[in-house]
Write an enzyme that holds these catalytic residues in place. Sequence first.
Site, short mmCIF file in Angstrom:
data_model
loop_
_atom_site.label_atom_id
_atom_site.label_comp_id
_atom_site.label_asym_id
_atom_site.label_seq_id
_atom_site.Cartn_x
_atom_site.Cartn_y
_atom_site.Cartn_z
N PHE A 253 4.85 -8.58 1.72
CA PHE A 253 5.09 -7.32 1.04
C PHE A 253 4.01 -7.05 0.00
O PHE A 253 3.66 -7.93 -0.79
CB PHE A 253 6.45 -7.35 0.31
N ASP A 254 3.50 -5.84 0.04
CA ASP A 254 2.70 -5.37 -1.08
C ASP A 254 3.66 -5.11 -2.24
O ASP A 254 4.85 -4.88 -2.02
CB ASP A 254 1.96 -4.09 -0.68
N LYS A 255 3.17 -5.16 -3.47
CA LYS A 255 4.07 -4.97 -4.61
C LYS A 255 4.20 -3.52 -5.02
O LYS A 255 5.28 -2.92 -4.93
CB LYS A 255 3.58 -5.80 -5.81
N THR A 256 3.10 -2.93 -5.44
CA THR A 256 3.14 -1.60 -6.03
C THR A 256 3.51 -0.55 -4.99
O THR A 256 2.87 -0.43 -3.94
CB THR A 256 1.78 -1.25 -6.66
N THR B 254 5.94 -0.54 -3.05
CA THR B 254 6.72 -1.09 -1.95
C THR B 254 7.94 -1.81 -2.50
O THR B 254 9.07 -1.37 -2.31
CB THR B 254 5.86 -2.06 -1.12
#
Length: 548
Positions: A55-58, A60
């Site tokens: 997973f990407d953070k920002t 998402t």
Amino acid sequence: MSFVLIFLIGSVPVALPAVLTIVQAVGAMALSKKGIIVSRLTSLEDAASIDIFCFDKTGTITQNKLSIIACQPLTGYTAEQLLDAAGLAADQEHPDAIDQAVLNYAAEIKHPLDFSKRQQFTPFDFATKRTEAVITTTDHRQMRVIKGAVPTILALYAKQHPADTAPASAAIQQLATANAKKGYRSLAVASVVDSQMALVGVLAIADPPRADSASMLARLKNLGIKPMMITGDSVPIARDVAEQVGIGTKILPAKALKTGTAADKIQLIHESDGFANVFPDDKYQIVKLLQEDGHLVGMTGDGVNDAPALKQAELGTAVSSASDVAKASASIILTHPGLHDIIAAITTSRQTYQRMLTWVINKITKVIEIIILFTLGFFWLKVSLVSLLGMSLLVFANDFATMSIATDNVQSTAGPNQWRLGPLTAASGVLGLWFALVDLVIVWLGLNQFHLNLPVLQTAVLISLVFNSQFRLLIVRERGHFWTSWPSRTLLAVNLFTIVIFALLALTGWLMPAISSPLLVTILLLTLAGTIVLDFLKVAVFRWLKIA
């Protein structure tokens, strides 16, 4: 020659491309009703086997929206005074992300900001790196309030108070350092009255996780999938968010993957919960390394920098706010905010896999049944047990009728699925052998009890194969006993329709020599009884070979 042709017709999976495409299309249609757009049909099959999801953070896992996490006034000031100063130094009409966070926080805690007191406002400027406002205090004096990054405000404070900056500056710096360890950004606020500047406090700012991120990731773990965070943000920020949503705290910098062998890098990935300070190529390399180690990988993202990794992953997932480039690179596109639709995509893909698995078991079982039956029948009677026309009819009764599997009621499994062809072939071999024995019993009865000639015997064998194919479908669709779940209405209707039509064809003698009603009932009862008995053997074999 006709025997060879009959053999080939019975063995070649003529409906395979159509069945797999229809099964995948039905899955894609089900997802579209849930707001998930499938741009690559084959990804539905791959997604069933995914065991790691990156997973990407920002944007998402997080909201991609700054929020005030804490109001931290210095001694001598209250949180209300700090928020007043920061709020009145915000652009009310055209707020940037930080101004909007301050205004939203004031609204959330129901703290009114009296903009009528503001006499002058200076918006953010990249040269000064701060915003300012001049307000009128309750004692009718003018006060200038300033907010900006901690280094900017401390430098301005030190310039105006060169002789005595240590205590207040140290307090601000201490708060900023503590916030950074938690993954928060710090916004300093100061005031100036009668040319005397004072430090008011610090606002801790972060991009908080989405409300559904933690629950979605917990469900993902329950499905046997390991979530990992891969982000370009700093390690402290990534670690804090990862801990909040339940991914874990072992977040490593991407530079840790720059040295060592491929085996060392893969081990490091397995031992970590994610990576920070990554560049687009790092995300791609992490996905690639996992795939080389035998994993099937999911990847979410929203930006152009996520596109290479999204394209490489088995299930590249573009979130609703993703750029056009990210959406074009992804396998599926979420149209709803949040990540809960990923769970729907995984469960639907596993249901799609179960339907494909049913078709594969059914097909292998049928081929083995035909090979055993026709081979033994040829050496026994020196003739083909089914006519060429009968074999063509059987293709429609079995291969094309089984397209209804695409609509069947199935349950997704608790863990990732894998195509284990050895156990599948072994289990299907047991089922095929049993069905062939039932067919041979019917051949023996036809010759010795009903005294059939060859054409009528071929009809009896054809009807036996048709009945077996339809009853077989009802038991192989369930990994447990056949009564555990009901088939879909479409599958059941096609199943019953096929049985009735071929029974009528056999009784009326249309397209095949007619058989008697007693013989038809005998075939029906024998194939039905044989299938019910076989169901118990099937359950034992599936458990032994761990087919689920």
